[in-house]
Design an enzyme around this catalytic site. Structure first.
Site, PDB file in Angstrom:
ATOM      1  N   TYR A  25       0.594  -1.330   0.237  1.00 32.19           N
ATOM      2  CA  TYR A  25      -0.071  -0.398   0.102  1.00 32.19           C
ATOM      3  C   TYR A  25       0.467   1.422  -0.446  1.00 32.19           C
ATOM      4  O   TYR A  25       1.876   1.591   0.801  1.00 32.19           O
ATOM      5  CB  TYR A  25      -1.147   0.057   0.905  1.00 32.19           C
ATOM      6  CG  TYR A  25      -1.881  -1.415   1.285  1.00 32.19           C
ATOM      7  CD1 TYR A  25      -2.264  -1.336   0.549  1.00 32.19           C
ATOM      8  CD2 TYR A  25      -1.754  -2.002   1.801  1.00 32.19           C
ATOM      9  CE1 TYR A  25      -3.973  -2.703   0.504  1.00 32.19           C
ATOM     10  CE2 TYR A  25      -2.483  -3.337   1.871  1.00 32.19           C
ATOM     11  CZ  TYR A  25      -3.480  -3.267   1.011  1.00 32.19           C
ATOM     12  OH  TYR A  25      -4.009  -4.336   1.115  1.00 32.19           O
ATOM     13  N   HIS A 102      -8.406  -1.709  -7.003  1.00 28.72           N
ATOM     14  CA  HIS A 102      -7.393  -1.410  -5.465  1.00 28.72           C
ATOM     15  C   HIS A 102      -6.085  -1.500  -5.908  1.00 28.72           C
ATOM     16  O   HIS A 102      -5.241  -1.552  -6.502  1.00 28.72           O
ATOM     17  CB  HIS A 102      -7.373  -4.054  -5.551  1.00 28.72           C
ATOM     18  CG  HIS A 102      -8.717  -3.930  -5.606  1.00 28.72           C
ATOM     19  ND1 HIS A 102      -9.266  -4.850  -3.959  1.00 28.72           N
ATOM     20  CD2 HIS A 102      -9.307  -4.860  -6.407  1.00 28.72           C
ATOM     21  CE1 HIS A 102     -10.219  -5.422  -4.668  1.00 28.72           C
ATOM     22  NE2 HIS A 102     -10.682  -4.950  -5.984  1.00 28.72           N
TER      23      HIS A 102
END
Ligand code: DQA
Length: 149
Positions: A25, A102
Site C-alpha cells: 500500500y 484495488h
C-alpha cells in the site's frame, strides 16, 4: 457530461491507509488519497463524492443511496470484495456503471484475494497500480458516461 457524479466508496480498513504493509500500500492517508482522486475527477469533468465505512451494512446503504444520487461508482470495498454477497446484491440494486479498484496487486497476493464477488457486475477492474489506478478507473467511468449521455 461535465459534473457527472461518481460515488467513491471505500470499505473496511481503508481508513487505516498509511499504517498498512508498505510492500502493498502507498504511504498516504485516506484523506490524501481522496484529495488526489478528487483532482483526477475534476480533470475529467467528474464530481467525486467520498465515503468510507468499516461496517458492511453501512456500505450496502451507501450503495443504495448512490443508486439514487450518483451517476457512477468507483468501488474499493477492501476485504469485502472477496466474499460479501450482501455488497454484491446492493451493487446490483444500485444498477450504475461501476469500476472495482484495488491499490495492491490482489491477483499476485494470496490465492483468496483473486476472488471478487463484484467483478462481473463492474465494467472494469484495476489492481496493483496504487493511486494512479484510481485515475484509470475514473477514465473508464468517464468513457462509459459519455457513451450514455
Ligand atoms: C484492497 C485489497 C484487499 O484484498 C484488502 O483486503 C484491502 C485493500 C486494495 O486496495 O488493495 O483492504 O482492496
Amino acid at each position: 457530461m461535465r459534473g457527472r457524479r461518481v460515488a467513491v466508496l471505500h470499505g473496511v480498513n481503508l481508513d487505516h491507509l498509511g499504517r498498512r504493509p508498505p510492500e502493498h500500500y502507498p504511504a498516504i492517508t485516506l484523506t490524501e488519497l481522496e484529495v488526489r482522486v478528487g483532482r483526477f475527477a475534476h480533470e475529467l469533468g467528474l464530481e467525486a463524492r467520498f465515503d468510507q465505512t468499516n461496517h458492511e451494512g453501512e456500505y450496502c446503504e451507501a450503495l443504495h443511496d448512490a443508486g439514487e444520487t450518483a451517476d457512477a461508482l468507483l468501488l474499493n470495498p477492501g476485504a469485502w470484495t472477496h466474499y460479501s454477497v450482501a455488497i454484491r446484491d446492493a451493487l446490483e440494486i444500485a444498477a450504475l456503471p461501476a469500476v472495482e479498484v484495488h491499490l495492491s496487486a490482489v491477483d499476485e497476493r494470496e490465492e483468496w484475494r483473486r476472488c471478487s464477488v463484484i467483478a462481473d457486475l463492474c465494467i472494469g477492474r484495476v489492481q496493483g497500480k496504487g493511486v494512479e489506478g484510481y485515475r484509470e478507473a475514473l477514465e473508464m467511468l468517464a468513457q462509459a458516461l459519455e457513451g450514455s449521455s
